[in-house]
Design a protein around this motif. Structure first.
Motif, PDB file in Angstrom:
ATOM      1  N   THR A 194      36.182  44.909  34.902  1.00  0.00           N
ATOM      2  CA  THR A 194      35.744  44.904  33.505  1.00  0.00           C
ATOM      3  C   THR A 194      36.878  44.336  32.668  1.00  0.00           C
ATOM      4  O   THR A 194      38.053  44.519  32.986  1.00  0.00           O
ATOM      5  CB  THR A 194      35.407  46.317  32.977  1.00  0.00           C
ATOM      6  OG1 THR A 194      36.576  47.140  33.057  1.00  0.00           O
ATOM      7  CG2 THR A 194      34.281  46.957  33.759  1.00  0.00           C
ATOM      8  N   GLY A 195      36.513  43.663  31.585  1.00  0.00           N
ATOM      9  CA  GLY A 195      37.520  43.175  30.660  1.00  0.00           C
ATOM     10  C   GLY A 195      37.555  41.662  30.527  1.00  0.00           C
ATOM     11  O   GLY A 195      36.794  40.936  31.162  1.00  0.00           O
ATOM     12  N   ILE A 196      38.469  41.230  29.665  1.00  0.00           N
ATOM     13  CA  ILE A 196      38.712  39.811  29.395  1.00  0.00           C
ATOM     14  C   ILE A 196      40.218  39.613  29.402  1.00  0.00           C
ATOM     15  O   ILE A 196      40.956  40.398  28.804  1.00  0.00           O
ATOM     16  CB  ILE A 196      38.177  39.399  28.005  1.00  0.00           C
ATOM     17  CG1 ILE A 196      36.682  39.702  27.877  1.00  0.00           C
ATOM     18  CG2 ILE A 196      38.463  37.924  27.731  1.00  0.00           C
ATOM     19  CD1 ILE A 196      36.151  39.541  26.469  1.00  0.00           C
TER      20      ILE A 196
ATOM     21  N   ASP B 276      43.312  29.345  28.560  1.00  0.00           N
ATOM     22  CA  ASP B 276      42.200  29.771  29.393  1.00  0.00           C
ATOM     23  C   ASP B 276      41.886  31.242  29.153  1.00  0.00           C
ATOM     24  O   ASP B 276      42.697  31.991  28.601  1.00  0.00           O
ATOM     25  CB  ASP B 276      42.519  29.553  30.875  1.00  0.00           C
ATOM     26  CG  ASP B 276      41.274  29.320  31.728  1.00  0.00           C
ATOM     27  OD1 ASP B 276      40.145  29.414  31.205  1.00  0.00           O
ATOM     28  OD2 ASP B 276      41.425  29.035  32.920  1.00  0.00           O
ATOM     29  N   PHE B 277      40.693  31.626  29.574  1.00  0.00           N
ATOM     30  CA  PHE B 277      40.248  33.009  29.592  1.00  0.00           C
ATOM     31  C   PHE B 277      39.661  33.279  30.975  1.00  0.00           C
ATOM     32  O   PHE B 277      39.207  32.367  31.651  1.00  0.00           O
ATOM     33  CB  PHE B 277      39.140  33.266  28.556  1.00  0.00           C
ATOM     34  CG  PHE B 277      39.562  33.029  27.138  1.00  0.00           C
ATOM     35  CD1 PHE B 277      40.330  33.962  26.459  1.00  0.00           C
ATOM     36  CD2 PHE B 277      39.184  31.882  26.478  1.00  0.00           C
ATOM     37  CE1 PHE B 277      40.711  33.746  25.152  1.00  0.00           C
ATOM     38  CE2 PHE B 277      39.565  31.649  25.164  1.00  0.00           C
ATOM     39  CZ  PHE B 277      40.334  32.589  24.499  1.00  0.00           C
TER      40      PHE B 277
ATOM     41  N   THR C 286      41.001  46.554  30.374  1.00  0.00           N
ATOM     42  CA  THR C 286      40.677  45.764  31.565  1.00  0.00           C
ATOM     43  C   THR C 286      40.966  46.545  32.837  1.00  0.00           C
ATOM     44  O   THR C 286      42.036  47.137  32.968  1.00  0.00           O
ATOM     45  CB  THR C 286      41.503  44.445  31.551  1.00  0.00           C
ATOM     46  OG1 THR C 286      41.177  43.724  30.346  1.00  0.00           O
ATOM     47  CG2 THR C 286      41.197  43.582  32.747  1.00  0.00           C
ATOM     48  N   VAL C 287      40.011  46.513  33.757  1.00  0.00           N
ATOM     49  CA  VAL C 287      40.176  47.135  35.070  1.00  0.00           C
ATOM     50  C   VAL C 287      40.234  46.017  36.104  1.00  0.00           C
ATOM     51  O   VAL C 287      39.331  45.185  36.182  1.00  0.00           O
ATOM     52  CB  VAL C 287      39.010  48.098  35.401  1.00  0.00           C
ATOM     53  CG1 VAL C 287      39.171  48.677  36.798  1.00  0.00           C
ATOM     54  CG2 VAL C 287      38.929  49.211  34.359  1.00  0.00           C
TER      55      VAL C 287
ATOM     56  N   ILE D 283      36.795  38.186  21.466  1.00  0.00           N
ATOM     57  CA  ILE D 283      37.989  37.345  21.470  1.00  0.00           C
ATOM     58  C   ILE D 283      38.340  36.989  20.027  1.00  0.00           C
ATOM     59  O   ILE D 283      37.515  36.422  19.314  1.00  0.00           O
ATOM     60  CB  ILE D 283      37.757  36.058  22.300  1.00  0.00           C
ATOM     61  CG1 ILE D 283      37.388  36.417  23.742  1.00  0.00           C
ATOM     62  CG2 ILE D 283      38.995  35.168  22.259  1.00  0.00           C
ATOM     63  CD1 ILE D 283      36.980  35.219  24.592  1.00  0.00           C
ATOM     64  N   PRO D 284      39.555  37.307  19.586  1.00  0.00           N
ATOM     65  CA  PRO D 284      39.950  36.951  18.220  1.00  0.00           C
ATOM     66  C   PRO D 284      39.832  35.440  17.965  1.00  0.00           C
ATOM     67  O   PRO D 284      40.102  34.621  18.844  1.00  0.00           O
ATOM     68  CB  PRO D 284      41.415  37.400  18.141  1.00  0.00           C
ATOM     69  CG  PRO D 284      41.517  38.499  19.154  1.00  0.00           C
ATOM     70  CD  PRO D 284      40.590  38.072  20.274  1.00  0.00           C
TER      71      PRO D 284
END
Length: 187
Positions: A51-53, A68-69, A98-99, A163-164
């Motif tokens: 999970t997460g970004i 990048d993401f 994030t996991v 995402i900001p």
């Protein structure tokens, strides 16, 4: 387990190989905005996002440059550093809680030797990392900032809101003000 499902989509894995592989996995949880790896460190892990970004960035002259993401159910790494065992020149940051499931470089070498499918999984994961990087490079060279934003919006609509804007703007190569104009124009 998401990582097992992901791997089984790449290639079938026997129970014995999964047992060896999963025994080497380390679960790590990162708080929002925490650094996963800093410029100047050697990357020791290949990570899978449960999970997460995460965001990849380098220090520019006057600001951070997001290049990048990575999102849920994907592998990521400062892969050049991971392979060469030399320090990376970029940072990787958890943008959201994030996991990760991570495997160390040393443990991955053991898996390559002890399992029948380990090398295939490693090759396929590396190929996916390469494909993603190549597609990003081509997109940067052939698309406008608006097209880049629309592609990201289309591919990750459910995630992009986390995402900001300053990171999205940097990612597509414009200022936050220019991104605001793009967003206004396409809405």
């Amino acid at each position: 387990m998401l990582i097992k499902d992901y791997i089984q989509k790449l290639t079938p894995i026997s129970d014995k190989d999964w047992e060896i592989f999963s025994a080497k996995l380390e679960k790590q949880i990162f708080k929002k905005n925490s650094l996963i790896i800093r410029s100047g460190e050697v990357e020791n892990y290949l990570s899978f996002i449960e999970t997460g970004i995460v965001r990849f960035w380098i220090d520019g002259k006057d600001n951070e440059i997001t290049f990048d993401f990575a999102f849920k159910e994907n592998f990521f790494s400062a892969y050049l550093s991971f392979l060469t065992r030399e320090p990376t020149n970029w940072n990787i940051q958890a943008l959201t809680p994030t996991v990760l499931w991570r495997i160390s470089y040393a443990d991955l070498q053991i898996i390559y030797k002890q399992t029948q499918t380990g090398e295939k999984i490693g090759r396929l994961a590396a190929e996916n990392l390469f494909i993603t990087a190549a597609q990003r490079k081509i997109a940067l060279l052939t698309n406008t900032a608006e097209e880049l934003y629309l592609m990201l919006f289309k591919e990750h609509l459910h995630i992009i809101q986390h995402i900001p804007l300053k990171y999205l703007a940097s990612y597509i190569g414009v200022t936050p003000q220019a991104l605001s104009r793009i967003r206004k124009r396409i809405s």
